[in-house]
Design a protein around this motif. Structure first.
Motif, mmCIF file in Angstrom:
data_model
loop_
_atom_site.group_PDB
_atom_site.id
_atom_site.type_symbol
_atom_site.label_atom_id
_atom_site.label_comp_id
_atom_site.label_asym_id
_atom_site.label_seq_id
_atom_site.Cartn_x
_atom_site.Cartn_y
_atom_site.Cartn_z
ATOM 1 N N MET A 67 0.832 -1.205 0.000
ATOM 2 C CA MET A 67 0.000 0.000 0.000
ATOM 3 C C MET A 67 0.870 1.260 0.000
ATOM 4 O O MET A 67 0.514 2.266 -0.606
ATOM 5 C CB MET A 67 -0.937 0.002 1.206
ATOM 6 C CG MET A 67 -2.076 -0.995 1.093
ATOM 7 S SD MET A 67 -3.299 -0.826 2.381
ATOM 8 C CE MET A 67 -2.506 -1.662 3.729
ATOM 9 N N LYS A 68 2.008 1.200 0.658
ATOM 10 C CA LYS A 68 2.924 2.340 0.705
ATOM 11 C C LYS A 68 3.497 2.635 -0.679
ATOM 12 O O LYS A 68 3.608 3.791 -1.098
ATOM 13 C CB LYS A 68 4.053 2.031 1.696
ATOM 14 C CG LYS A 68 5.015 3.151 1.931
ATOM 15 C CD LYS A 68 6.009 2.708 2.984
ATOM 16 C CE LYS A 68 7.220 3.591 2.989
ATOM 17 N NZ LYS A 68 8.214 3.132 3.954
ATOM 18 N N LYS A 69 3.812 1.580 -1.439
ATOM 19 C CA LYS A 69 4.341 1.745 -2.795
ATOM 20 C C LYS A 69 3.312 2.316 -3.753
ATOM 21 O O LYS A 69 3.650 3.045 -4.675
ATOM 22 C CB LYS A 69 4.858 0.413 -3.325
ATOM 23 C CG LYS A 69 6.158 -0.009 -2.706
ATOM 24 C CD LYS A 69 6.606 -1.341 -3.279
ATOM 25 C CE LYS A 69 7.839 -1.824 -2.564
ATOM 26 N NZ LYS A 69 8.235 -3.173 -2.998
ATOM 27 N N THR A 70 2.056 1.991 -3.531
ATOM 28 C CA THR A 70 1.018 2.492 -4.430
ATOM 29 C C THR A 70 0.616 3.925 -4.114
ATOM 30 O O THR A 70 -0.095 4.554 -4.889
ATOM 31 C CB THR A 70 -0.254 1.614 -4.377
ATOM 32 O OG1 THR A 70 -0.728 1.587 -3.040
ATOM 33 C CG2 THR A 70 0.041 0.208 -4.873
ATOM 34 N N GLY A 71 1.055 4.458 -2.958
ATOM 35 C CA GLY A 71 0.782 5.842 -2.631
ATOM 36 C C GLY A 71 -0.495 6.067 -1.857
ATOM 37 O O GLY A 71 -1.007 7.184 -1.829
ATOM 38 N N ILE A 72 -1.000 5.040 -1.225
ATOM 39 C CA ILE A 72 -2.212 5.199 -0.413
ATOM 40 C C ILE A 72 -1.929 6.082 0.797
ATOM 41 O O ILE A 72 -2.708 6.955 1.134
ATOM 42 C CB ILE A 72 -2.772 3.827 0.012
ATOM 43 C CG1 ILE A 72 -3.278 3.094 -1.235
ATOM 44 C CG2 ILE A 72 -3.880 3.977 1.034
ATOM 45 C CD1 ILE A 72 -3.766 1.716 -0.956
#
Length: 77
Positions: A67-72
């Protein structure tokens, strides 16, 4: 003229409410037990199994990194 009143049978009115209530209470009890059993085995047990299967192999840190990589999350870098 013959009297036809002796051929008519009087309707039973003594104990009629008690007999009808007993029938309906027993029926309602059986229907409610069957509905509860159906819900338990058709809904609750499969749901508990699905949750147990999901959390058996669930890695929260891996999910957090994804989720951190996707920018959430905007507060983490």
């Amino acid at each position: 003229m013959q009297e036809s009143s002796s051929a008519l049978v009087k309707p039973q009115s003594h104990g009629l409410l008690a007999r009808c209530l007993r029938f309906h209470i027993v029926g309602a009890f059986i229907i409610s037990l069957s509905a509860a059993a159906f819900y338990k085995f058709a809904v609750a047990e499969p749901r508990k199994k699905a949750y147990a299967d999901f959390y058996r192999n669930y890695d929260s840190m891996k999910d957090f990194e994804k989720m951190k990589k996707t920018g959430i999350f905007q507060s983490t870098k």
